[in-house]
Design an enzyme around this catalytic site. Structure first.
Site, mmCIF file in Angstrom:
data_model
loop_
_atom_site.group_PDB
_atom_site.id
_atom_site.type_symbol
_atom_site.label_atom_id
_atom_site.label_comp_id
_atom_site.label_asym_id
_atom_site.label_seq_id
_atom_site.Cartn_x
_atom_site.Cartn_y
_atom_site.Cartn_z
ATOM 1 N N ASP A 221 0.874 -1.176 0.000
ATOM 2 C CA ASP A 221 0.000 0.000 0.000
ATOM 3 C C ASP A 221 0.912 1.228 0.000
ATOM 4 O O ASP A 221 1.848 1.311 0.799
ATOM 5 C CB ASP A 221 -0.884 -0.024 1.252
ATOM 6 C CG ASP A 221 -1.983 1.009 1.235
ATOM 7 O OD1 ASP A 221 -1.702 2.186 0.913
ATOM 8 O OD2 ASP A 221 -3.119 0.657 1.574
ATOM 9 N N ILE A 222 0.678 2.182 -0.894
ATOM 10 C CA ILE A 222 1.546 3.363 -0.961
ATOM 11 C C ILE A 222 1.226 4.383 0.125
ATOM 12 O O ILE A 222 1.957 5.347 0.292
ATOM 13 C CB ILE A 222 1.544 4.027 -2.347
ATOM 14 C CG1 ILE A 222 0.146 4.474 -2.742
ATOM 15 C CG2 ILE A 222 2.156 3.104 -3.386
ATOM 16 C CD1 ILE A 222 0.132 5.397 -3.945
ATOM 17 N N GLU B 139 -12.481 2.294 -0.910
ATOM 18 C CA GLU B 139 -11.597 3.242 -1.587
ATOM 19 C C GLU B 139 -11.489 2.997 -3.088
ATOM 20 O O GLU B 139 -11.454 3.926 -3.876
ATOM 21 C CB GLU B 139 -10.171 3.205 -1.005
ATOM 22 C CG GLU B 139 -10.069 3.112 0.493
ATOM 23 C CD GLU B 139 -10.185 1.696 1.035
ATOM 24 O OE1 GLU B 139 -9.893 0.717 0.325
ATOM 25 O OE2 GLU B 139 -10.605 1.555 2.191
ATOM 26 N N HIS C 161 -10.285 -6.150 -2.597
ATOM 27 C CA HIS C 161 -8.921 -6.196 -2.074
ATOM 28 C C HIS C 161 -8.922 -6.458 -0.576
ATOM 29 O O HIS C 161 -9.843 -6.091 0.128
ATOM 30 C CB HIS C 161 -8.126 -4.932 -2.408
ATOM 31 C CG HIS C 161 -8.736 -3.653 -1.921
ATOM 32 N ND1 HIS C 161 -9.847 -3.074 -2.508
ATOM 33 C CD2 HIS C 161 -8.381 -2.826 -0.914
ATOM 34 C CE1 HIS C 161 -10.143 -1.947 -1.886
ATOM 35 N NE2 HIS C 161 -9.269 -1.782 -0.909
ATOM 36 N N HIS D 88 -6.583 -6.017 2.903
ATOM 37 C CA HIS D 88 -5.460 -5.349 3.548
ATOM 38 C C HIS D 88 -4.809 -6.352 4.503
ATOM 39 O O HIS D 88 -5.488 -6.959 5.329
ATOM 40 C CB HIS D 88 -5.935 -4.155 4.390
ATOM 41 C CG HIS D 88 -6.486 -3.021 3.606
ATOM 42 N ND1 HIS D 88 -5.723 -1.918 3.276
ATOM 43 C CD2 HIS D 88 -7.725 -2.791 3.101
ATOM 44 C CE1 HIS D 88 -6.479 -1.060 2.602
ATOM 45 N NE2 HIS D 88 -7.691 -1.570 2.477
#
Length: 134
Positions: free
Chosen positions: A29-30, A89, A94, A96
């Site tokens: 994750d950026i 988002e 996805h 996390h």
């Protein structure tokens, strides 16, 4: 129209790849909550909601995520790897995976870490190296 995550999985947008197989892709994750915060996605399925995946897609995603989580736990000093599925988002399923020392490490409202490109590359490389041995 392809999601940003589909473009990442296809290599059209750069990412810090942690792991990959034919069907799934994991990358850092950026805007991480902790070092090693990883996103796990299906590569070939653009479904917004995780519970809209087929049974096989769902099981495959979680099996892949489990292997990635084991690699994270070995590569990043942490008490455990937390899991969250929010999906608000980006309209692409996805998961996390967040290395945790305590529950407060997984507060999505807290300020995110700012890491250098070199640090991202180092973290991704260390997780990938472990993943490849599992």
């Amino acid at each position: 129209m392809a999601t940003i995550f589909t473009k990442i999985a296809k290599g059209e947008i750069p990412s810090y790849k942690v792991a990959e197989n034919d069907d799934y892709y994991a990358f850092l994750d950026i805007n991480p909550m902790t070092e090693g915060h990883t996103l796990v996605i299906p590569k070939n399925v653009e479904k917004d909601y995780i519970f809209d995946l087929s049974s096989d897609e769902y099981r495959g995603l979680w099996d892949f995520a489990a292997k990635v989580a084991k690699a994270i736990k070995k590569a990043i000093p942490c008490a455990r790897v937390g899991v969250a599925v929010l999906g608000m988002e980006v309209p692409h399923t996805h998961i996390h995976l967040v290395p945790l020392q305590s529950e407060k490490d997984m507060d999505f409202r807290k300020e995110k870490l700012k890491l250098s490109q070199e640090r991202f590359e180092e973290i991704a490389g260390s997780i990938n190296k472990v993943y490849e041995t599992l």
